[in-house]
Design an enzyme around this catalytic site. Structure first.
Site, PDB file in Angstrom:
ATOM      1  N   HIS A 193       0.844  -1.192   0.000  1.00 40.09           N
ATOM      2  CA  HIS A 193       0.000   0.000   0.000  1.00 40.09           C
ATOM      3  C   HIS A 193       0.879   1.241   0.000  1.00 40.09           C
ATOM      4  CE1 HIS A 193      -3.498  -2.429   1.916  1.00 40.09           C
ATOM      5  NE2 HIS A 193      -3.682  -2.295   0.612  1.00 40.09           N
ATOM      6  N   TYR A 232       3.627   0.193   5.084  1.00 38.12           N
ATOM      7  CA  TYR A 232       4.130  -1.005   5.792  1.00 38.12           C
ATOM      8  C   TYR A 232       3.286  -2.262   5.590  1.00 38.12           C
ATOM      9  CZ  TYR A 232       5.436   3.243   8.381  1.00 38.12           C
ATOM     10  OH  TYR A 232       5.807   4.511   8.737  1.00 38.12           O
ATOM     11  N   HIS A 233       2.772  -2.506   4.379  1.00 39.95           N
ATOM     12  CA  HIS A 233       1.931  -3.673   4.155  1.00 39.95           C
ATOM     13  C   HIS A 233       2.417  -4.545   2.996  1.00 39.95           C
ATOM     14  CE1 HIS A 233      -1.589  -1.106   5.984  1.00 39.95           C
ATOM     15  NE2 HIS A 233      -0.764  -1.566   6.915  1.00 39.95           N
ATOM     16  N   PRO A 234       3.685  -4.953   2.952  1.00 42.89           N
ATOM     17  CA  PRO A 234       4.127  -5.812   1.846  1.00 42.89           C
ATOM     18  C   PRO A 234       3.555  -7.225   1.964  1.00 42.89           C
ATOM     19  CG  PRO A 234       5.887  -5.582   3.461  1.00 42.89           C
ATOM     20  CD  PRO A 234       4.792  -4.655   3.891  1.00 42.89           C
TER      21      PRO A 234
END
Length: 530
Positions: A291, A464-466
């Site tokens: 994101h 921070y959403h890999p």
């Protein structure tokens, strides 16, 4: 010799360690590259601001230069400590929506429909509001309302309603759209990481061994069967053997890295690094999604934001008053979900996080004065990146090519522009009149298309959403099957955010915990049958 070896004591690994070691006949080893979670700022929610530059508990990763973002290398923090990123995140508890999981199943991840995953969300959750058809009240993971929020967060909610958004008291309820205060993974005003929720109750079990400072370097095999893990602990190079399964829960960056270091991945680049190919799985490291987020910052009058708060006084007050006051804030107190004019289905395609402080470059660049920040991210990006090896050394950080805004038709950039416009529409509402000072980023609201694009390329960052780099499914590039077993190999699974085929509509911590709860049952069932 252990029955199970789990690599990574993060959001998924701590769940697995608890659930698998609940059987006293199972010997479980949990390996974590980082230290124990003893830092007091981990446990005081507002202390997350003090963890930003702590390299001891943060992998402190960076992407490669991103061509569409002015050639910048974006900072990617990831937890390197018991609890993983659940020990350093903003604690927002969000599951996504049923259509996210139904989409996984329709694309080949059979068995992952919403009806199949909801029971596992409930199984993990202990919600302070009580249980019901959409919430659990007896799980290990405490989910609570915030004990404290800033007046600016209340102003954001009022402004968003004035801008046409509905109020929503529960983003995990019957509908996700709208704005409200986030529920958070906290217990009695303290962070409830997976290390707190799952690992701490299990630490006294004699059949569970937890090794910190243990960096996995490669997997060992007998033929096509995983049978152990090589790891480095201090100056020692060690090996642990597994008679049951080896489970990778090292996250969307390090799980594919460890697979590739072990000869599992696309054959040609592995051979280029001098690594013998054990399984030619071209999908390893591919399908990377994240994101991308854009922040709008505005100055405000002194004294209301958290910018110049006395942190020592906040900490003293927090511990003296039983985990109350500003120390119990998760900083990203309010937010919401919205459908832009570009939405292609009924799901939200934009998420907001409001912060009553100025956050530039993840808070690493301190700005003068006082202000507030509205984050907005596009929830369903089309761009895809990849994780690659830098070399054959496990101590080297992998290459992260996020490839943001690289989709062929420019839809992701168009979405980011809508994020800026929607943020501006909220922040100019009357509810902010008494708090509104001069704009900071962007410096003015009347940006033309070229200036808006330039702003996004200069300032957009990860939120921070890999996910996605060991995607599950049945298609040619799938790395794991729908029960998270690595294809073509035996007794090897990946259980973390890397297996998600696509991003969910929201934060990824709660879905990762759900994945691990579900996988633990499959692992134990397979063991019982063997």
């Amino acid at each position: 010799m252990y029955d199970y070896i789990i690599v990574g004591a993060g959001s998924a690994g701590c769940v697995l360690a608890n659930r698998l070691s609940a059987d006293p006949g199972c010997r479980v080893l949990l390996l974590e590259a980082g230290p124990r979670d003893r830092n007091p700022f981990i446990h005081m929610p507002a202390g997350l601001a003090r963890l930003v530059n702590n390299r001891r508990i943060n992998w402190n990763l960076e992407t490669e230069t991103e061509p569409t973002l002015d050639g910048r290398r974006l900072w990617w923090p990831r937890g390197k400590v018991l609890g993983g990123s659940s020990s350093i995140n903003a604690m927002c508890y969000v599951r996504g929506v049923p259509a996210d999981y139904d989409g996984w199943a329709a694309a080949g991840a059979s068995g992952w429909e919403w009806a199949q995953v909801l029971p596992w969300f409930l199984h993990s959750e202990s919600n302070s509001r009580g249980g019901g058809t959409l919430h659990g009240d007896a799980g290990p993971l405490s989910v609570s309302d915030l004990r404290h929020h800033n007046p600016l967060s209340a102003a954001f909610l009022d402004a968003a309603v004035q801008a046409g958004h509905a109020r929503n008291e529960d983003f995990n309820g019957a509908a996700q759209l709208g704005v409200g205060l986030y529920q958070v993974t906290q217990r009695d005003g303290a962070r409830c990481s997976t290390a707190t929720a799952y690992l701490r109750p299990a630490r006294t079990r004699r059949n569970l061994t937890v090794l910190t400072g243990a960096h996995a370097t490669a997997l060992s095999f007998s033929g096509d069967t995983a049978n152990g893990v090589f790891f480095r602990q201090g100056r020692q190079h060690r090996h642990a053997a597994a008679s049951g399964e080896v489970i990778l829960s090292a996250g969307a960056i390090h799980s594919p890295q460890l697979l590739m270091l072990s000869g599992i991945g696309a054959a040609t680049p592995l051979r280029r690094h001098g690594i013998s190919v054990r399984a030619n799985l071209p999908g390893v490291g591919g399908n990377l999604q994240d994101h991308l987020d854009i922040c709008t910052l505005v100055h405000t009058e002194p004294g209301v934001s958290y910018d110049r708060s006395n942190q020592a006084r906040i900490a003293f007050d927090y511990f003296l008053r039983g985990h109350r006051g500003a120390g119990s804030s998760n900083i990203a107190e309010a937010g919401g979900f919205a459908r832009s004019i570009l939405a292609t289905d009924a799901r939200a395609d934009v998420q907001f996080h409001f912060v009553p402080a100025m956050l530039d470059n993840h808070g690493r660049h301190r700005l003068p004065g006082d202000g507030y920040t509205l984050h907005a991210c596009a929830l369903h990006p089309r761009s895809r990146g990849r994780i690659l090896l830098r070399d054959a050394d496990a101590a080297s950080a992998p290459r992260i090519e996020a490839n943001y805004l690289s989709d062929a038709d420019g839809a992701d950039l168009a979405m980011m522009k809508e994020c800026v416009r929607m943020s501006a529409a909220i922040l100019r509402q009357p509810a902010f009149d008494r708090w509104r000072g001069a704009p900071i980023f962007p410096p003015r609201q009347d940006l033309d298309e070229a200036a808006l694009t330039a702003f996004i390329r200069a300032k957009a960052e990860t939120i921070y959403h890999p996910v996605g780099t060991c995607a599950m499914g049945t298609h040619a590039d799938a790395v794991v099957d729908p029960q998270l077993r690595v294809r073509g190999l035996r007794r090897l699974r990946v259980v973390d955010a890397s297996v998600m085929p696509t991003l969910v509509s929201g934060n990824t911590n709660a879905p990762t915990i759900m994945l691990a709860e579900r996988a633990a049952q499959w692992i134990l069932q397979d063991a019982a049958r063997s």
